[in-house]
Write an enzyme that holds these catalytic residues in place. Structure first.
Site, PDB file in Angstrom:
ATOM      1  N   LYS A 146     -16.192 -12.455   6.673  1.00  0.00           N
ATOM      2  CA  LYS A 146     -16.135 -13.258   5.445  1.00  0.00           C
ATOM      3  C   LYS A 146     -16.114 -14.755   5.805  1.00  0.00           C
ATOM      4  O   LYS A 146     -16.764 -15.569   5.139  1.00  0.00           O
ATOM      5  CB  LYS A 146     -14.897 -12.903   4.612  1.00  0.00           C
ATOM      6  CG  LYS A 146     -14.915 -11.522   3.981  1.00  0.00           C
ATOM      7  CD  LYS A 146     -16.017 -11.310   2.949  1.00  0.00           C
ATOM      8  CE  LYS A 146     -15.837 -12.085   1.662  1.00  0.00           C
ATOM      9  NZ  LYS A 146     -16.838 -11.710   0.636  1.00  0.00           N
TER      10      LYS A 146
ATOM     11  N   THR B  25     -12.361 -14.639   0.359  1.00  0.00           N
ATOM     12  CA  THR B  25     -10.986 -14.136   0.447  1.00  0.00           C
ATOM     13  C   THR B  25     -10.055 -15.127   1.141  1.00  0.00           C
ATOM     14  O   THR B  25     -10.509 -15.951   1.946  1.00  0.00           O
ATOM     15  CB  THR B  25     -10.983 -12.806   1.244  1.00  0.00           C
ATOM     16  OG1 THR B  25      -9.642 -12.402   1.474  1.00  0.00           O
ATOM     17  CG2 THR B  25     -11.677 -12.956   2.589  1.00  0.00           C
ATOM     18  N   ASP B  26      -8.753 -14.989   0.869  1.00  0.00           N
ATOM     19  CA  ASP B  26      -7.765 -15.837   1.568  1.00  0.00           C
ATOM     20  C   ASP B  26      -7.618 -15.436   3.037  1.00  0.00           C
ATOM     21  O   ASP B  26      -7.076 -16.201   3.837  1.00  0.00           O
ATOM     22  CB  ASP B  26      -6.401 -15.768   0.859  1.00  0.00           C
ATOM     23  CG  ASP B  26      -5.786 -14.372   0.795  1.00  0.00           C
ATOM     24  OD1 ASP B  26      -6.429 -13.405   1.250  1.00  0.00           O
ATOM     25  OD2 ASP B  26      -4.655 -14.259   0.281  1.00  0.00           O
ATOM     26  N   GLU B  27      -8.125 -14.235   3.407  1.00  0.00           N
ATOM     27  CA  GLU B  27      -7.925 -13.766   4.784  1.00  0.00           C
ATOM     28  C   GLU B  27      -8.639 -14.640   5.816  1.00  0.00           C
ATOM     29  O   GLU B  27      -8.338 -14.575   6.998  1.00  0.00           O
ATOM     30  CB  GLU B  27      -8.380 -12.304   4.927  1.00  0.00           C
ATOM     31  CG  GLU B  27      -7.623 -11.392   3.996  1.00  0.00           C
ATOM     32  CD  GLU B  27      -7.615  -9.933   4.430  1.00  0.00           C
ATOM     33  OE1 GLU B  27      -8.025  -9.625   5.547  1.00  0.00           O
ATOM     34  OE2 GLU B  27      -7.178  -9.102   3.610  1.00  0.00           O
TER      35      GLU B  27
ATOM     36  N   TYR C   6     -13.164  -7.839   9.444  1.00  0.00           N
ATOM     37  CA  TYR C   6     -13.468  -8.130   8.031  1.00  0.00           C
ATOM     38  C   TYR C   6     -13.349  -9.628   7.758  1.00  0.00           C
ATOM     39  O   TYR C   6     -14.288 -10.257   7.238  1.00  0.00           O
ATOM     40  CB  TYR C   6     -12.523  -7.342   7.111  1.00  0.00           C
ATOM     41  CG  TYR C   6     -12.497  -7.875   5.684  1.00  0.00           C
ATOM     42  CD1 TYR C   6     -13.612  -7.767   4.857  1.00  0.00           C
ATOM     43  CD2 TYR C   6     -11.362  -8.516   5.173  1.00  0.00           C
ATOM     44  CE1 TYR C   6     -13.597  -8.269   3.557  1.00  0.00           C
ATOM     45  CE2 TYR C   6     -11.342  -9.017   3.872  1.00  0.00           C
ATOM     46  CZ  TYR C   6     -12.460  -8.895   3.076  1.00  0.00           C
ATOM     47  OH  TYR C   6     -12.452  -9.406   1.792  1.00  0.00           O
TER      48      TYR C   6
HETATM   49  P1  NAD Z   1     -15.278  -3.277  -3.257  1.00  0.00           P
HETATM   50  O1  NAD Z   1     -15.310  -2.706  -1.884  1.00  0.00           O
HETATM   51  O2  NAD Z   1     -14.496  -2.582  -4.312  1.00  0.00           O
HETATM   52  O3  NAD Z   1     -16.780  -3.411  -3.817  1.00  0.00           O
HETATM   53  C1  NAD Z   1     -17.836  -3.896  -3.036  1.00  0.00           C
HETATM   54  C2  NAD Z   1     -19.140  -3.542  -3.740  1.00  0.00           C
HETATM   55  O4  NAD Z   1     -20.221  -4.046  -2.936  1.00  0.00           O
HETATM   56  C3  NAD Z   1     -19.369  -2.030  -3.902  1.00  0.00           C
HETATM   57  O5  NAD Z   1     -19.791  -1.749  -5.214  1.00  0.00           O
HETATM   58  C4  NAD Z   1     -20.450  -1.713  -2.885  1.00  0.00           C
HETATM   59  O6  NAD Z   1     -21.288  -0.627  -3.267  1.00  0.00           O
HETATM   60  C5  NAD Z   1     -21.219  -3.031  -2.838  1.00  0.00           C
HETATM   61  N1  NAD Z   1     -21.928  -3.211  -1.567  1.00  0.00           N
HETATM   62  C6  NAD Z   1     -21.438  -3.021  -0.319  1.00  0.00           C
HETATM   63  N2  NAD Z   1     -22.405  -3.248   0.590  1.00  0.00           N
HETATM   64  C7  NAD Z   1     -23.526  -3.604  -0.097  1.00  0.00           C
HETATM   65  C8  NAD Z   1     -24.844  -3.954   0.299  1.00  0.00           C
HETATM   66  N3  NAD Z   1     -25.206  -3.982   1.587  1.00  0.00           N
HETATM   67  N4  NAD Z   1     -25.741  -4.283  -0.668  1.00  0.00           N
HETATM   68  C9  NAD Z   1     -25.390  -4.254  -1.981  1.00  0.00           C
HETATM   69  N5  NAD Z   1     -24.161  -3.884  -2.406  1.00  0.00           N
HETATM   70  C10 NAD Z   1     -23.240  -3.571  -1.469  1.00  0.00           C
HETATM   71  O7  NAD Z   1     -14.816  -4.779  -3.077  1.00  0.00           O
HETATM   72  P2  NAD Z   1     -13.849  -5.670  -3.991  1.00  0.00           P
HETATM   73  O8  NAD Z   1     -12.462  -5.399  -3.607  1.00  0.00           O
HETATM   74  O9  NAD Z   1     -14.274  -5.532  -5.392  1.00  0.00           O
HETATM   75  O10 NAD Z   1     -14.245  -7.125  -3.452  1.00  0.00           O
HETATM   76  C11 NAD Z   1     -15.349  -7.826  -4.002  1.00  0.00           C
HETATM   77  C12 NAD Z   1     -15.495  -9.153  -3.296  1.00  0.00           C
HETATM   78  O11 NAD Z   1     -14.297  -9.921  -3.459  1.00  0.00           O
HETATM   79  C13 NAD Z   1     -15.711  -9.032  -1.789  1.00  0.00           C
HETATM   80  O12 NAD Z   1     -16.617 -10.013  -1.393  1.00  0.00           O
HETATM   81  C14 NAD Z   1     -14.327  -9.286  -1.195  1.00  0.00           C
HETATM   82  O13 NAD Z   1     -14.434  -9.841   0.089  1.00  0.00           O
HETATM   83  C15 NAD Z   1     -13.763 -10.269  -2.184  1.00  0.00           C
HETATM   84  N6  NAD Z   1     -12.292 -10.271  -2.338  1.00  0.00           N
HETATM   85  C16 NAD Z   1     -11.615  -9.097  -2.568  1.00  0.00           C
HETATM   86  C17 NAD Z   1     -10.232  -9.142  -2.791  1.00  0.00           C
HETATM   87  C18 NAD Z   1      -9.432  -7.887  -3.084  1.00  0.00           C
HETATM   88  O14 NAD Z   1      -8.213  -7.962  -3.171  1.00  0.00           O
HETATM   89  N7  NAD Z   1     -10.054  -6.735  -3.273  1.00  0.00           N
HETATM   90  C19 NAD Z   1      -9.562 -10.368  -2.739  1.00  0.00           C
HETATM   91  C20 NAD Z   1     -10.297 -11.532  -2.481  1.00  0.00           C
HETATM   92  C21 NAD Z   1     -11.654 -11.475  -2.299  1.00  0.00           C
HETATM   93  O1  DAU Z   2      -6.114 -10.913   0.717  1.00  0.00           O
HETATM   94  C1  DAU Z   2      -7.285 -10.501   0.117  1.00  0.00           C
HETATM   95  C2  DAU Z   2      -7.739  -9.188   0.709  1.00  0.00           C
HETATM   96  O2  DAU Z   2      -6.863  -8.186   0.182  1.00  0.00           O
HETATM   97  C3  DAU Z   2      -9.178  -8.844   0.396  1.00  0.00           C
HETATM   98  O3  DAU Z   2     -10.019  -9.796   0.988  1.00  0.00           O
HETATM   99  C4  DAU Z   2      -9.532  -7.437   0.926  1.00  0.00           C
HETATM  100  O4  DAU Z   2     -10.857  -7.097   0.547  1.00  0.00           O
HETATM  101  C5  DAU Z   2      -8.566  -6.455   0.304  1.00  0.00           C
HETATM  102  O5  DAU Z   2      -8.808  -5.153   0.807  1.00  0.00           O
HETATM  103  C6  DAU Z   2      -7.120  -6.864   0.598  1.00  0.00           C
HETATM  104  O6  DAU Z   2      -6.840  -6.737   2.007  1.00  0.00           O
HETATM  105  P1  DAU Z   2      -5.455  -6.136   2.545  1.00  0.00           P
HETATM  106  O7  DAU Z   2      -5.660  -5.623   3.910  1.00  0.00           O
HETATM  107  O8  DAU Z   2      -4.337  -7.106   2.330  1.00  0.00           O
HETATM  108  O9  DAU Z   2      -5.263  -4.913   1.459  1.00  0.00           O
HETATM  109  P2  DAU Z   2      -4.760  -3.411   1.665  1.00  0.00           P
HETATM  110  O10 DAU Z   2      -4.550  -2.850   0.297  1.00  0.00           O
HETATM  111  O11 DAU Z   2      -5.602  -2.653   2.617  1.00  0.00           O
HETATM  112  O12 DAU Z   2      -3.333  -3.607   2.331  1.00  0.00           O
HETATM  113  C7  DAU Z   2      -2.302  -4.364   1.707  1.00  0.00           C
HETATM  114  C8  DAU Z   2      -1.105  -4.380   2.646  1.00  0.00           C
HETATM  115  O13 DAU Z   2      -0.560  -3.063   2.718  1.00  0.00           O
HETATM  116  C9  DAU Z   2      -1.457  -4.755   4.076  1.00  0.00           C
HETATM  117  O14 DAU Z   2      -0.363  -5.487   4.627  1.00  0.00           O
HETATM  118  C10 DAU Z   2      -1.601  -3.410   4.790  1.00  0.00           C
HETATM  119  C11 DAU Z   2      -0.602  -2.536   4.060  1.00  0.00           C
HETATM  120  N1  DAU Z   2      -0.950  -1.094   3.932  1.00  0.00           N
HETATM  121  C12 DAU Z   2      -2.218  -0.775   3.481  1.00  0.00           C
HETATM  122  C13 DAU Z   2      -2.585   0.534   3.325  1.00  0.00           C
HETATM  123  C14 DAU Z   2      -3.981   0.899   2.867  1.00  0.00           C
HETATM  124  C15 DAU Z   2      -0.006  -0.126   4.181  1.00  0.00           C
HETATM  125  O15 DAU Z   2       1.148  -0.438   4.550  1.00  0.00           O
HETATM  126  N2  DAU Z   2      -0.364   1.178   4.017  1.00  0.00           N
HETATM  127  C16 DAU Z   2      -1.617   1.561   3.605  1.00  0.00           C
HETATM  128  O16 DAU Z   2      -1.892   2.777   3.492  1.00  0.00           O
END
Ligand code: NAD
Ligand code: DAU
Length: 350
Positions: free
Chosen positions: A160, A130-132, A156
């Site tokens: 990562k 992730t970019d975080e 988190y």
């Molecule tokens: P998600 O939470 O939707 O899915 C995660 C999956 O991993 C789930 O299906 C869960 O059951 C599985 N999992 C969790 N713990 C596990 C374990 N111990 N063993 C096996 N499986 C397990 O996540 P996502 O949003 O699809 O993100 C996927 C990947 O991409 C992550 O590594 C996250 O850090 C990265 N990522 C997410 C975003 C985003 O915006 N969502 C952006 C950049 C990177």
């Molecule tokens: O940047 C990549 C990341 O983006 C991934 O690595 C994470 O897995 C993914 O969850 C996401 O993280 P964020 O914290 O940015 O996503 P989230 O949707 O939780 O929140 C987006 C923005 O909105 C953040 O600034 C927090 C804010 N927020 C979030 C929620 C859930 C609100 O204002 N209200 C809310 O209820």
């Protein structure tokens, strides 16, 4: 080629599984997922009976189970997405994030290292990050590049960042073929409704408050999830060993502007008078340690491998809203918890 995809029942993982299963009929895809609250096999109904696809329920924290799986399946490559992914949950329960994101990743690296016996020819370990990990930017125009120093702030992002370091260590120490990508915020279908966009769509539909943390001034860089899956495909096949790529949409929005735009789209789609949904916006206590701004410079990915986002955000947001309105059953099963019974009902006796 036999590829292990971890976390394939989650949001992004399900798009990656679908893309690989449908694009590469000559690959065998094994989806390993623990099915935590975020794992939903109903994300994969359209590919679950494909001849080149198999689901395995299991936990990457369990090293013995992983080693057995690698010994039995003899994987050629790993695409690792399994993680605890929600920042708010990491603030209330950091240890879960250390276990899955750090220990789970090291277990996978070890299982691959043992299985591949130090010979990485035609083998690959792809870690999805992730970019975080880069921390938070100011309000200016600066962006994260692949050489930006790591500076994670939430449990988190710290977990990562740690997993990224371990992947690099396995490349540098053991010569394992590893690649890493760091992506910005994704949006699209099958997104679990605890994250900002799907939660807001759900709440607007139900006429419930839309919680905005702090003043809504935090900035995120949004990318359509299918563009992320396509980037993973390109990087998996073309990146040099040891390389890192940033993936992003060049698409920055303050949370409040994004939600106002979403409200307009929802009013139109639900035939509500313009301005109706905006009234649901409710400012709530800010997230602890809330990063102000993320912005990805994806120039390297475009220059080296020719990848660019395909969708304009307005178009992607409209498509996403339409998907959630059309897939009411999926959303109802998630919000009611029914989705958690799908494995017992459909898979356990296979
Ligand atoms: P998600 O939470 O939707 O899915 C995660 C999956 O991993 C789930 O299906 C869960 O059951 C599985 N999992 C969790 N713990 C596990 C374990 N111990 N063993 C096996 N499986 C397990 O996540 P996502 O949003 O699809 O993100 C996927 C990947 O991409 C992550 O590594 C996250 O850090 C990265 N990522 C997410 C975003 C985003 O915006 N969502 C952006 C950049 C990177
Ligand atoms: O940047 C990549 C990341 O983006 C991934 O690595 C994470 O897995 C993914 O969850 C996401 O993280 P964020 O914290 O940015 O996503 P989230 O949707 O939780 O929140 C987006 C923005 O909105 C953040 O600034 C927090 C804010 N927020 C979030 C929620 C859930 C609100 O204002 N209200 C809310 O209820």
């Amino acid at each position: 080629m036999k590829i292990l995809i971890t976390g394939g029942a989650g949001f992004i993982g399900s798009h990656v599984v679908r893309r690989f299963v449908t694009t590469y009929s000559n690959y065998q895809i094994v989806n390993l997922d623990k099915l935590t609250y975020a794992g939903n096999l109903e994300n994969l109904l359209d590919v679950e009976n494909s001849a080149n696809y198999k689901f395995v329920k299991g936990d990457i924290v369990d090293a013995d189970f992983l080693q057995n799986l690698f010994d039995t399946e003899q994987f050629d490559a790993v695409i690792h997405l399994a993680a605890e992914s929600h920042v708010d949950r990491s603030i209330s329960n950091p240890i879960e994030f250390v276990m899955t994101n750090v220990v789970g990743t090291v277990n996978l690296l070890n299982a691959a290292k043992t299985s591949w016996k130090g010979s990485y020819n035609s083998k690959r370990f792809y870690h999805v990050s992730t970019d975080e990990v880069y921390g938070s930017l100011g309000e200016g125009t600066e962006m994260f590049t692949e050489t930006t120093a790591y500076d994670p702030h939430s449990p988190y992002s710290a977990s990562k960042a740690s997993s990224d370091h371990f992947v690099r260590a396995y490349h540098d120490t053991y010569g394992m073929d590893c690649v890493i990508s760091n992506c910005s915020n994704n949006y699209g279908s099958f997104h679990f409704p605890e994250k900002l966009i799907p939660l807001s769509i759900h709440n607007i539909k139900q006429n419930k408050a839309i919680p905005i943390y702090g003043k809504g001034e935090n900035i995120r860089d949004w990318l359509w999830v299918e563009d992320h899956a396509r980037a993973i495909d390109v990087i998996f096949h073309k990146a040099k060993t040891g390389s890192t790529y940033n993936i992003g949409g060049h698409n920055e929005w303050t949370n409040i502007d994004l939600i106002r735009t979403l409200c307009k789209v929802m009013d139109k789609k639900l035939n509500r008078e313009e301005g109706t949904s905006e009234k649901l916006i409710t400012y709530v206590t800010d997230r602890a340690g809330h990063d102000l701004r993320y912005a990805i410079d994806a120039t390297k990915l475009k220059k080296d491998l020719g990848w660019e986002p395909s969708l304009q955000f307005e178009e992607g947001l409209e498509k996403t809203v339409e998907w959630y309105l059309k897939n009411e059953k999926w959303l109802n099963n998630v919000t009611s918890g029914n989705y958690q019974h799908y494995y017992e009902e459909q898979y356990q006796n296979r």
